[in-house]
Scaffold this active site. Structure first.
Site, PDB file in Angstrom:
ATOM      1  N   MET A  50       9.078  25.219   1.023  1.00 56.47           N
ATOM      2  CA  MET A  50       8.349  24.221  -0.065  1.00 56.47           C
ATOM      3  C   MET A  50       9.325  23.354  -0.879  1.00 56.47           C
ATOM      4  O   MET A  50       9.197  22.135  -0.752  1.00 56.47           O
ATOM      5  CB  MET A  50       7.382  24.822  -0.887  1.00 56.47           C
ATOM      6  CG  MET A  50       6.412  23.789  -1.613  1.00 56.47           C
ATOM      7  SD  MET A  50       5.264  24.558  -2.826  1.00 56.47           S
ATOM      8  CE  MET A  50       4.243  25.480  -1.650  1.00 56.47           C
ATOM      9  N   LYS A  80       0.896  -1.121   0.014  1.00 61.06           N
ATOM     10  CA  LYS A  80      -0.130   0.047   0.060  1.00 61.06           C
ATOM     11  C   LYS A  80       0.860   1.251  -0.145  1.00 61.06           C
ATOM     12  O   LYS A  80       2.013   1.249   0.426  1.00 61.06           O
ATOM     13  CB  LYS A  80      -0.991  -0.027   1.206  1.00 61.06           C
ATOM     14  CG  LYS A  80      -0.223  -0.071   2.517  1.00 61.06           C
ATOM     15  CD  LYS A  80      -1.323  -0.420   3.647  1.00 61.06           C
ATOM     16  CE  LYS A  80      -0.309  -0.416   5.095  1.00 61.06           C
ATOM     17  NZ  LYS A  80      -1.198  -0.874   6.152  1.00 61.06           N
ATOM     18  N   ARG A 101     -10.627  -0.544  15.283  1.00 59.25           N
ATOM     19  CA  ARG A 101     -10.444   0.415  14.032  1.00 59.25           C
ATOM     20  C   ARG A 101     -11.391  -0.082  12.988  1.00 59.25           C
ATOM     21  O   ARG A 101     -12.176   0.594  12.604  1.00 59.25           O
ATOM     22  CB  ARG A 101      -8.967   0.016  13.589  1.00 59.25           C
ATOM     23  CG  ARG A 101      -8.573   1.034  12.430  1.00 59.25           C
ATOM     24  CD  ARG A 101      -6.987   1.347  12.176  1.00 59.25           C
ATOM     25  NE  ARG A 101      -6.633  -0.010  11.495  1.00 59.25           N
ATOM     26  CZ  ARG A 101      -5.488  -0.150  10.910  1.00 59.25           C
ATOM     27  NH1 ARG A 101      -4.648   0.839  11.149  1.00 59.25           N
ATOM     28  NH2 ARG A 101      -5.155  -1.242  10.403  1.00 59.25           N
ATOM     29  N   TYR A 159      12.487  31.748   5.811  1.00 62.38           N
ATOM     30  CA  TYR A 159      10.882  32.662   5.875  1.00 62.38           C
ATOM     31  C   TYR A 159      10.924  32.724   7.562  1.00 62.38           C
ATOM     32  O   TYR A 159      11.430  32.098   8.243  1.00 62.38           O
ATOM     33  CB  TYR A 159      10.079  31.751   5.545  1.00 62.38           C
ATOM     34  CG  TYR A 159       9.928  31.564   3.799  1.00 62.38           C
ATOM     35  CD1 TYR A 159       9.889  32.636   3.220  1.00 62.38           C
ATOM     36  CD2 TYR A 159       9.803  30.241   3.335  1.00 62.38           C
ATOM     37  CE1 TYR A 159       9.710  32.505   1.830  1.00 62.38           C
ATOM     38  CE2 TYR A 159       9.679  30.286   1.711  1.00 62.38           C
ATOM     39  CZ  TYR A 159       9.609  31.355   1.212  1.00 62.38           C
ATOM     40  OH  TYR A 159       9.355  31.241  -0.239  1.00 62.38           O
TER      41      TYR A 159
HETATM   42  C1  PLP Z   1      -0.378  -1.908   6.919  1.00 61.69           C
HETATM   43  C2  PLP Z   1      -0.919  -3.128   7.381  1.00 61.69           C
HETATM   44  C3  PLP Z   1       0.054  -4.457   7.419  1.00 61.69           C
HETATM   45  C4  PLP Z   1       1.358  -4.168   7.554  1.00 61.69           C
HETATM   46  O1  PLP Z   1       2.107  -3.856   8.555  1.00 61.69           O
HETATM   47  P1  PLP Z   1       3.511  -3.765   8.860  1.00 61.69           P
HETATM   48  O2  PLP Z   1       3.651  -3.216  10.261  1.00 61.69           O
HETATM   49  O3  PLP Z   1       4.011  -2.662   7.893  1.00 61.69           O
HETATM   50  O4  PLP Z   1       3.977  -5.105   8.681  1.00 61.69           O
HETATM   51  C5  PLP Z   1      -0.422  -5.575   7.795  1.00 61.69           C
HETATM   52  N1  PLP Z   1      -1.931  -5.638   8.065  1.00 61.69           N
HETATM   53  C6  PLP Z   1      -2.832  -4.570   7.680  1.00 61.69           C
HETATM   54  C7  PLP Z   1      -4.118  -4.999   8.113  1.00 61.69           C
HETATM   55  C8  PLP Z   1      -2.352  -3.293   7.547  1.00 61.69           C
HETATM   56  O5  PLP Z   1      -3.242  -2.369   7.513  1.00 61.69           O
END
Ligand code: PLP
Length: 369
Positions: free
Chosen positions: A313, A38, A136, A264
């Site tokens: 920036m 991701k 979550r 800045y």
């Molecule tokens: C992002 C994620 C992972 C990966 O976790 P890491 O700590 O980067 O290995 C695994 N499972 C879910 C559900 C996640 O959202």
């Protein structure tokens, strides 16, 4: 590798292979490996990383959103892809591209079954997510009966896996809590399989789960940060190699006399002579303003050069008063441990995950060969 002549994120596939093999060696023999790619493979380059891992026979990929899965399919990925956090508006597209949804509540399960049956699907693979303490996403244990009756009323979908996510797998002072999560999950898997009449795959471990809870590897482990070279502990960082190095170059050197200011809002005012270097990387590249004013530092000729004044920036200015360097010299923002993204992020009380995924698409990705 030639020295950087502009801001680049260098990607090292040999390091990726090393991390993959290390994590595999830590994983139970029959457990499948799912690579979490991701957020552009944690800020690196999803297409390159996923294609390379596909070549190493990784069993599964996961992304957060449907659009990320579509991009992987467009990049030639044919390995199964789990979408961890899809929204119903994208379900037609998800099915079209053979992506597999994580379904986490009654609303989204119903919506998916509706779309899958409208699309004429039978036994479309889905993954049911349970909440075991992270609070979550996910169904609760006492939702099992409702889920089963819903699933038994359709042949449009089939449960390929059920899974959960650990809240504190990297934190050994939370071992008791984590063991409870694992136990809760095992109770859910038993009840679910018995009632549905077949056995889906089970998974709960992320990277730190792989490293700290070998008894909970189950059928699949989901690794993200470990593949990219971070083990969430000093001990494990030694076994892993960061795959991405953020490098830049000195554009200009200034001599700043006592009483002058830098940047800045005149945020830095010198009370003695200082020498500064201006570097072409700023908050639009992912170096947030919180790194400014003496917090973050870069490495120039093996020495730390602290950011002075506000992050702009497209630029930072760093203090090189005691560093022997010239315009055109290479700058390491982060690279190998102990100058990795993990140490860099600690200067602002954040974590490797955040700084890695913040590196914006403007920064050129360069493949180390
Ligand atoms: C992002 C994620 C992972 C990966 O976790 P890491 O700590 O980067 O290995 C695994 N499972 C879910 C559900 C996640 O959202």
């Amino acid at each position: 590798m030639p020295k950087a002549q502009e801001t680049v994120l260098e990607i090292d596939l040999k390091a990726l292979k090393h991390n993959f093999e290390y994590l595999k060696s830590k994983t139970q023999k029959d457990t499948k490996i799912l690579a979490v790619v991701k957020a552009f493979a944690y800020g690196s380059h999803a297409d390159i990383i996923a294609n390379y891992l596909q070549g190493l026979d990784v069993d599964y990929f996961a992304v957060a959103y449907v659009s990320e899965g579509v991009a992987l399919r467009n990049a030639g990925i044919v390995t199964p892809i789990l979408v961890l956090h899809p929204q119903a508006i994208n379900f037609k597209m998800l099915i079209e591209r053979c992506l597999e949804p994580s379904l986490y509540n009654a609303k989204i399960l119903n919506e998916f079954i509706t779309v899958a049956s409208e699309e004429g699907q039978t036994n479309y693979p889905i993954h049911i997510k349970f909440n075991t303490g992270l609070n979550r996403l996910g169904f609760e244990k006492n939702d099992v009966d409702d889920i089963i009756s819903k699933l038994k009323g359709t042949n449009s979908v089939i449960t390929k896996s059920i899974f959960s996510h650990l809240a504190a797998s990297e934190d050994l002072s939370e071992k008791e809590f984590t063991s409870h999560q694992i136990q809760n999950f095992e109770n859910i898997t038993k009840e679910f399989s018995k009632k549905i009449g077949y056995q889906p795959l089970f998974h709960i471990c992320n990277t730190s789960g792989i490293l700290n809870y070998p008894e909970a590897h189950l059928d699949i482990v989901r690794t993200g940060i470990g593949l990219y070279g971070f083990g969430n502990s000093e001990k494990e960082n030694k076994n892993l190699k960061p795959i991405a190095k953020l490098k830049s170059v000195i554009s200009q050197i200034h001599r700043v006399e006592k009483g002058q200011s830098v940047g800045y809002n005149r945020a830095y005012k010198s009370n003695a002579f200082v020498k500064t270097a201006t570097i072409p990387i700023g908050h639009a590249d992912g170096i947030g303003r919180q790194y400014g004013n003496g917090k973050g530092y870069v490495i120039i000729n093996d020495k730390p050069a602290y950011i002075i004044g506000n992050v702009c920036m497209d630029m930072i200015m760093v203090d090189i008063t005691t560093i022997d360097c010239n315009e055109g010299d290479e700058v390491i923002v982060f690279g190998n441990h102990p100058h990795s993204a993990s140490e860099f992020s600690k200067t602002t009380q954040t974590i490797s995950y955040e700084i890695l995924t913040a590196i914006s698409q403007r920064v050129k990705r360069v493949l180390l060969r």
